[in-house]
Scaffold this motif. Structure first.
Motif, PDB file in Angstrom:
ATOM      1  N   CYS A 169       0.268   5.388   1.719  1.00  0.00           N
ATOM      2  CA  CYS A 169      -0.787   4.765   2.537  1.00  0.00           C
ATOM      3  C   CYS A 169      -1.478   5.726   3.494  1.00  0.00           C
ATOM      4  O   CYS A 169      -2.552   5.407   4.019  1.00  0.00           O
ATOM      5  CB  CYS A 169      -0.208   3.600   3.336  1.00  0.00           C
ATOM      6  SG  CYS A 169       1.057   4.118   4.548  1.00  0.00           S
TER       7      CYS A 169
ATOM      8  N   GLY B  51      -3.739   4.834   6.840  1.00  0.00           N
ATOM      9  CA  GLY B  51      -4.209   3.453   6.739  1.00  0.00           C
ATOM     10  C   GLY B  51      -5.610   3.237   6.225  1.00  0.00           C
ATOM     11  O   GLY B  51      -6.205   2.198   6.485  1.00  0.00           O
TER      12      GLY B  51
ATOM     13  N   ILE C  25       0.742  -6.570   9.286  1.00  0.00           N
ATOM     14  CA  ILE C  25       0.957  -5.255   8.661  1.00  0.00           C
ATOM     15  C   ILE C  25       2.350  -4.771   9.038  1.00  0.00           C
ATOM     16  O   ILE C  25       2.712  -4.747  10.217  1.00  0.00           O
ATOM     17  CB  ILE C  25      -0.083  -4.223   9.136  1.00  0.00           C
ATOM     18  CG1 ILE C  25      -1.504  -4.647   8.736  1.00  0.00           C
ATOM     19  CG2 ILE C  25       0.234  -2.840   8.566  1.00  0.00           C
ATOM     20  CD1 ILE C  25      -2.591  -3.767   9.337  1.00  0.00           C
TER      21      ILE C  25
ATOM     22  N   THR D  31      -4.979   0.367   4.082  1.00  0.00           N
ATOM     23  CA  THR D  31      -4.150  -0.651   4.734  1.00  0.00           C
ATOM     24  C   THR D  31      -4.980  -1.596   5.592  1.00  0.00           C
ATOM     25  O   THR D  31      -4.900  -2.828   5.444  1.00  0.00           O
ATOM     26  CB  THR D  31      -3.079   0.019   5.606  1.00  0.00           C
ATOM     27  OG1 THR D  31      -2.249   0.847   4.805  1.00  0.00           O
ATOM     28  CG2 THR D  31      -2.231  -1.025   6.309  1.00  0.00           C
TER      29      THR D  31
ATOM     30  N   ASP E 138       0.871  -1.176   0.000  1.00  0.00           N
ATOM     31  CA  ASP E 138       0.000   0.000   0.000  1.00  0.00           C
ATOM     32  C   ASP E 138       0.908   1.225   0.000  1.00  0.00           C
ATOM     33  O   ASP E 138       1.437   1.621   1.042  1.00  0.00           O
ATOM     34  CB  ASP E 138      -0.900  -0.028   1.238  1.00  0.00           C
ATOM     35  CG  ASP E 138      -1.893   1.122   1.277  1.00  0.00           C
ATOM     36  OD1 ASP E 138      -2.002   1.843   0.262  1.00  0.00           O
ATOM     37  OD2 ASP E 138      -2.573   1.294   2.310  1.00  0.00           O
TER      38      ASP E 138
ATOM     39  N   VAL F 298       0.004  -6.811   4.498  1.00  0.00           N
ATOM     40  CA  VAL F 298       0.152  -5.504   3.858  1.00  0.00           C
ATOM     41  C   VAL F 298       1.459  -4.849   4.309  1.00  0.00           C
ATOM     42  O   VAL F 298       1.784  -4.827   5.497  1.00  0.00           O
ATOM     43  CB  VAL F 298      -1.036  -4.574   4.198  1.00  0.00           C
ATOM     44  CG1 VAL F 298      -0.871  -3.229   3.489  1.00  0.00           C
ATOM     45  CG2 VAL F 298      -2.358  -5.214   3.801  1.00  0.00           C
ATOM     46  N   TYR F 299       2.169  -4.309   3.325  1.00  0.00           N
ATOM     47  CA  TYR F 299       3.334  -3.471   3.576  1.00  0.00           C
ATOM     48  C   TYR F 299       2.935  -2.050   3.224  1.00  0.00           C
ATOM     49  O   TYR F 299       2.662  -1.733   2.067  1.00  0.00           O
ATOM     50  CB  TYR F 299       4.505  -3.938   2.717  1.00  0.00           C
ATOM     51  CG  TYR F 299       5.737  -3.065   2.773  1.00  0.00           C
ATOM     52  CD1 TYR F 299       6.307  -2.692   3.994  1.00  0.00           C
ATOM     53  CD2 TYR F 299       6.346  -2.633   1.602  1.00  0.00           C
ATOM     54  CE1 TYR F 299       7.441  -1.901   4.040  1.00  0.00           C
ATOM     55  CE2 TYR F 299       7.487  -1.841   1.633  1.00  0.00           C
ATOM     56  CZ  TYR F 299       8.029  -1.475   2.856  1.00  0.00           C
ATOM     57  OH  TYR F 299       9.161  -0.686   2.904  1.00  0.00           O
ATOM     58  N   ALA F 300       2.847  -1.171   4.226  1.00  0.00           N
ATOM     59  CA  ALA F 300       2.324   0.186   4.055  1.00  0.00           C
ATOM     60  C   ALA F 300       3.470   1.192   4.090  1.00  0.00           C
ATOM     61  O   ALA F 300       4.310   1.151   5.004  1.00  0.00           O
ATOM     62  CB  ALA F 300       1.314   0.498   5.148  1.00  0.00           C
TER      63      ALA F 300
ATOM     64  N   ALA G  89       4.856  -1.310   8.368  1.00  0.00           N
ATOM     65  CA  ALA G  89       4.731   0.080   7.910  1.00  0.00           C
ATOM     66  C   ALA G  89       6.080   0.763   7.962  1.00  0.00           C
ATOM     67  O   ALA G  89       6.885   0.524   8.871  1.00  0.00           O
ATOM     68  CB  ALA G  89       3.712   0.825   8.759  1.00  0.00           C
TER      69      ALA G  89
END
Length: 413
Positions: free
Chosen positions: A278, A281, A319, A284, A275, A293-295, A321
């Protein structure tokens, strides 16, 4: 400046009617015969509509035609929505992009959750409002069919707050007001610093007293906290996220939900998604109901808020980030190779550098969310010229009765 009678042939991208001579006439509709005063640069002033379009309707706001916020309240919803959808089609077709276009998804009235209110001193009285059409002057706002009614009800005490912001003669305050799920979040801009470096202690105390009396969640001055009774929070999927000061938030929760639904549909079956851009989120957390998910975003405060909310959101896939400037340091093809799908939702400037890396990657699915069809078309050309197919574009009308249109697009190899 001369007068003439002409017929409107179509409505242009800026919401003005256009005559066969190429004159732009505000507040007119196709097939209307009009009497106009012709000015410079192909601009004309409407003097009288001689024959009304059957598509003309009564504007719902008394400020319409003076306020610069809305351009098209006088147009019935069906032709107005078709015009806005056609704008997206026109921009993409001009760029040589062929695809399927979905129906436009329009936010309803009274759903906008953030507004920018300009403050002005007039005869000793502080007034809040929006800029007038094509003017630096402002119109005092007493109603707004676009905004959430809670924002309009707040104007009297927001005016009280604004009244103490004029300690410096050059101050031109703007109150960026967001309606969160835990109350109003107000970020103040345009206040000139005095010799002491900012607002006086007396002004700060007055603001705190007004905020406490009206149960405001937070007030910041260029992100410096002046008052906070609790953190303003919004829900993204299963997560309740505390917003950092002056953070980006989609203007309408309805349009955000429409975009999230399209994105989730596009990533169905994916296990690992990136994402990009992002924010805090909005995509996300809903995507994490389906995939890891990699934000990534360049706004450190937003990414910190996203990270803080991860532990409070139940039943999600992992997740990760990261704060990273994707304009200067986009994810390169090697980093992208681990993802089944990539979502990118950049600012108006688009994501040219990131699109070039995506074009050279092995990613099989890309979803683009854009608030600017022109820069999206540029980025989409980069992808399609490298082997991606633009499968579908769905226009999003988040800013009702304006000329602004957004979109969600799905690409595949």
């Amino acid at each position: 400046m001369g007068e003439q009678v002409s017929t409107i042939t179509r409505v242009g991208f800026q919401g003005d009617g256009i005559t066969p001579e190429g004159l732009f006439v505000p507040l007119t509709l196709p097939d209307e015969q009009v009497r106009i005063a012709v000015g410079k640069d192909n601009q004309a002033r409407l003097l009288e509509v001689l024959s009304l379009s059957p598509e003309r309707t009564e504007p719902p706001c008394k400020h319409f035609s003076v306020c610069g916020g809305c351009a098209l309240q006088h147009w019935e919803m069906t032709p107005y929505s078709a015009w806005k959808r056609d704008m997206v089609i026109s921009v993409l077709e001009k760029a040589g992009l062929e695809t399927e276009f979905g129906p436009i998804l329009t936010t309803p009235p009274e759903t906008r959750r953030r507004v920018g209110l300009h403050a002005k001193k007039i005869k000793g009285r502080t007034e809040l409002g929006f800029k007038m059409r094509r003017s630096w002057e402002q119109v005092r706002i007493e109603e707004c069919p676009v905004a959430d009614p809670a924002l309009i009800r707040a104007i009297p005490y927001l005016s009280e707050i604004a009244s103490v912001l004029f300690e410096h003669p050059k101050s031109a305050p703007i109150l960026q007001v967001t309606l969160s799920q835990t109350g109003l979040d107000i970020d103040i801009r345009g206040v000139e610093r005095n010799k002491s470096g900012g607002l006086s202690a007396d002004a700060r105390m007055q603001i705190a007293m007004i905020a406490g009396e009206h149960d405001i969640a937070r007030i910041t001055l260029s992100e410096e906290i002046l008052y906070q009774s609790r953190l303003p929070s919004v829900r993204f999927g299963r997560a309740l996220v505390d917003l950092p000061p002056a953070s980006f938030l989609q203007a309408s929760a309805k349009s955000e939900a429409d975009m999230v639904g399209l994105v989730k549909e596009a990533i169905a079956g994916c296990k690992n998604v990136a994402d990009l851009f992002c924010g805090a989120g909005a995509f996300t957390f809903p995507m994490a109901e389906i995939a890891s998910v990699y934000a990534v975003d360049g706004a450190g405060g937003a990414v910190s808020a996203l990270k803080a909310a991860i532990g409070r959101a139940p039943g999600l896939k992992p997740i990760r980030a990261e704060t990273r400037d994707l304009f200067r340091r986009p994810l390169v093809r090697e980093e992208l190779s681990v993802f089944d799908a990539v979502v990118f939702d950049p600012p108006r400037a688009g994501a040219e550098a990131q699109a070039r890396e995506l074009a050279q990657s092995k990613v099989s699915k890309v979803i683009g969310v854009s608030c600017n069809p022109q820069t999206f078309a540029r980025d989409a050309q980069i992808l399609t010229q490298s082997g991606f197919k633009l499968d579908k574009v769905t226009p999003i009308d988040q800013f009702l009765w304006s000329t602004h249109v957004e979109l969600v697009a799905v690409f595949s190899r």
